[in-house]
Design a protein around this motif. Structure first.
Motif, PDB file in Angstrom:
ATOM      1  N   ASP A 174      36.363  47.982  42.685  1.00 36.65           N
ATOM      2  CA  ASP A 174      37.307  46.889  42.230  1.00 36.65           C
ATOM      3  C   ASP A 174      36.513  45.484  42.776  1.00 36.65           C
ATOM      4  OD1 ASP A 174      38.765  48.317  40.792  1.00 36.65           O
ATOM      5  OD2 ASP A 174      40.565  47.983  42.410  1.00 36.65           O
ATOM      6  N   ALA A 177      33.820  44.599  40.255  1.00 39.51           N
ATOM      7  CA  ALA A 177      34.449  44.341  39.130  1.00 39.51           C
ATOM      8  C   ALA A 177      35.007  42.898  39.168  1.00 39.51           C
ATOM      9  CB  ALA A 177      35.613  45.200  38.673  1.00 39.51           C
ATOM     10  N   ALA A 178      35.355  42.425  40.327  1.00 39.33           N
ATOM     11  CA  ALA A 178      36.167  41.193  40.358  1.00 39.33           C
ATOM     12  C   ALA A 178      34.959  40.135  40.352  1.00 39.33           C
ATOM     13  CB  ALA A 178      36.826  41.162  41.987  1.00 39.33           C
ATOM     14  N   LEU A 180      32.199  40.315  39.118  1.00 38.79           N
ATOM     15  CA  LEU A 180      31.675  40.177  37.825  1.00 38.79           C
ATOM     16  C   LEU A 180      32.541  39.314  36.790  1.00 38.79           C
ATOM     17  CD1 LEU A 180      30.677  43.864  36.640  1.00 38.79           C
ATOM     18  CD2 LEU A 180      29.168  41.862  37.310  1.00 38.79           C
TER      19      LEU A 180
END
Lengths: 285, 352
Positions: A174, A177-178, A180
């Protein structure tokens, strides 16, 4: 994250049987661990400080120390990189053959180090698969530093990866992903998010990897050829001297290895104490 | 922003490993500055759809246009979506201020604001999310509600063109949740950014969103304003999902609806023949036994705050009905037989 390090002894009243067990293990510990450690240093200094220092300053001993440092200076960083890469792909991606890869990473733990050394002899030795070609091109791998490095890498491969995989699996993806979605590229995400999140575990893994790399005997012994001053690492040097009945020399060299072990232990404990929440090892206990 | 940033999702299909379909051709549109809720039970594909919008998942087929632009061909980092993850995904090794500044500090040098500009922006955002004094704390030192607000501030820092929220209140307790809900709605109205949020809590969706998209098994079941979907649920699933439901079998003949010995006018557009009749447990009128309605026998009565829960046996099933104290007939007690009249029954064809 707070991790309860252990039960404070003062808060628990031990019943009689427990006291007995604690005493018994203390005695066993003393006999099996402390006594040998004491003997190593005792025998190293048996003839005083002079002969001890002489044994360490002796050219072959210095060469062995240098070689040991060189071998671990090459193999530990490589294994750190391999370990991070392996842990990264296992923890953050789903792919076919993941379990096979996990098992392969553990393989060096389960096979005898002698076999890990022998593999390289079978590949690169004079009678090995690539032996003829190597001799033709005058490349020495077996009975040379390259062979020692290869053997060490193989034996110490699991340490970093094993330490990182559970932690990275636990952390999930996560945060990456954050990063990105916030506009960071893959490289930035790796250096600014992934690495800081695993840095203590990585240091822990590197520490254990280094201790093993410097102390490895079996695998290196097979590929070394025991050429004094050239291909003997510190553990091999101990063996050579011991077989020559040079006890002060053997124990002096051994005392260096033992000191290395003690330093590793202190650093390891310090890491576990300060950053237990970020080490997967402390969760596996 | 001058341009019209409406969202157009067409035929999005996604399966995991080619085997587990998560989205089966979902199409829906959101208007510029709209607050859209994706509502559905777990496994309905709502989070997958959100991740497709963020660029964290690639769909197998379909198209997403945002402000007329082909969104799927943009990599995550260029979409400029602010995403708030379910568990916030705050960078644990950075302070709150560093977390919020992250999106600005990783910009290419040419586009990066100066250090003091970033600091100002962080201070503004901290005060926006009412965490002015907590910039130096680490995420682990914050409460759940505070973390959620940091995650939101971090997402807003990049001046997103679209805000995506994955179960934004999922990990918070009921008290904090209600307060933050209003606050988030205000924030959306002030920021004026198209917002899509995922939730499995129907109350939250109905309370917050401009429109609600109800999903089930990877498909969009209904899209409409909270009022539309609540008043006119498309099918029994939606009816059931949006609130407590009582269900009895009946028949429709012409404009007459018959349930057991109760006959009434069928709702407009009701299907003919064997039907299932749905009603909300709090949308009923209680009457004497010789009146109109379903024959019911009271099994238990319990006062719950201002409401009274009445367990009734109707047509062989036990239903837990709700009534406000004053609307109850006198002498309601276990053992009493009376009539229960659904005030706004919904009628759906009976499943084969």
């Amino acid at each position: 994250m707070t991790v309860v390090a252990g039960i404070r002894p003062s808060s628990v009243r031990l019943p009689g049987i427990a006291i007995l067990l604690v005493l018994a293990s203390a005695v066993v510990m003393a006999l099996l661990v402390l006594l040998p450690l004491f003997i190593v240093f005792h025998d190293a200094f048996a003839k005083g400080l002079g002969p001890y220092l002489a044994a360490i300053r002796e050219p072959d001993a210095l060469a062995a120390i240098r070689l040991t440092l060189l071998v671990s200076a090459i193999s530990v960083p490589l294994n750190a990189v391999f370990g991070v890469a392996a842990a990264w792909c296992i923890a953050k991606f789903e792919f076919r053959g993941k379990n096979v890869l996990l098992t392969l990473i553990d393989l060096p733990f389960s096979i005898s180090p002698v076999v890990s050394g022998l593999v390289w002899v079978l590949l690169f030795g004079a009678q090995g698969w690539f032996g003829a070609w190597l001799i033709e091109h005058d490349v020495r791998i077996i009975f040379a530093t390259t062979g020692l490095v290869l053997a060490t890498i193989l034996v110490t491969f699991p340490f970093v990866a094993r330490e990182l995989i559970p932690l990275m699996q636990d952390q999930g993806q996560d945060e990456e992903a954050a990063a990105l979605t916030l506009g960071a590229g893959g490289f930035t995400t790796f250096w600014k998010i992934t690495i800081p999140n695993i840095k203590w575990a990585l240091m822990y893994g590197v520490l254990l990897c280094n201790a093993r790399a410097m102390g490895e005997f079996g695998a290196v012994s097979v590929v070394s050829g025991h050429i004094r001053g050239l291909t003997t690492t510190l553990p091999l040097h101990v063996e050579v001297l011991y077989n020559d009945y040079d006890f002060v020399g053997a124990f002096a060299a051994a005392s260096l290895l033992a000191s290395l072990g003690l330093v590793t232990l202190v650093l390891k404990t310090a890491l576990e104490w300060r950053h237990s929440g970020e080490l997967s090892a402390s969760r596996r206990h | 922003m001058a341009s019209d940033l409406s969202l157009d999702i067409r035929g999005i299909t996604k399966s995991y490993g080619g085997k587990y379909p998560a989205l089966k051709g979902v199409s829906l549109q959101a208007k510029d500055k709209e607050f859209l809720a994706l509502l559905g039970p777990s496994g309905s594909g709502k989070t997958t759809l959100l991740r497709v919008l963020a660029g964290l998942e690639q769909p197998d087929a379909g198209e997403v246009r945002f402000g007329g632009e082909d969104f799927l061909s943009l990599p995550v980092r260029r979409r400029r979506v602010g995403m708030v993850f379910q568990h916030y995904a705050l960078f644990r090794h950075m302070t709150v201020a560093q977390n919020i500044a992250f999106g600005l500090t990783v910009r290419p040098r040419a586009e990066r604001p100066s250090k003091s500009d970033i600091a100002d922006r962080v201070a503004d955002l901290l005060s926006l999310v009412q965490l002015d004094d907590l910039g130096k704390r680490f995420p682990a030192q914050l409460s759940g509600g505070q973390r959620q607000r940091v995650a939101l501030a971090r997402a807003l820092a990049i001046e997103p063109r679209m805000l995506l929220l994955d179960e934004p209140f999922g990990a918070l307790d009921a008290q904090v949740r209600r307060g933050l809900r209003r606050w988030l709605r205000d924030l959306h109205d002030r920021a004026g950014v198209t917002t899509v949020f995922v939730t499995h809590d129907q109350e939250e969706a109905l309370d917050l969103a401009d429109r609600v998209a109800i999903m089930k098994d990877g498909e969009l079941v209904q899209l409409g304003t909270p009022n539309e979907v609540y008043e006119n649920p498309a099918d029994p699933f939606v009816y059931d999902f949006l609130g407590a439901a009582c269900r009895v079998p009946g028949t429709v003949d012409g404009d007459r609806l018959t349930v057991a010995d109760w006959e009434s006018k069928a709702p407009k557009g009701a299907p003919q023949g064997l039907v299932e009749v749905f009603f909300r447990p709090d949308e009923v009128a209680f009457g004497p036994q010789d009146g109109a309605g379903l024959g019911a026998e009271i099994k238990a009565v319990a006062q719950r705050g201002p409401d009274v829960r009445i367990e009734c046996l109707i047509e062989g099933q036990i239903f837990e009905l709700e009534a406000h104290g004053p609307t109850l007939p006198n002498g309601v007690a276990p053992g009493l037989s009376l009539r229960v009249k659904p005030l706004r029954p919904r009628v759906y064809p009976q499943k084969a």
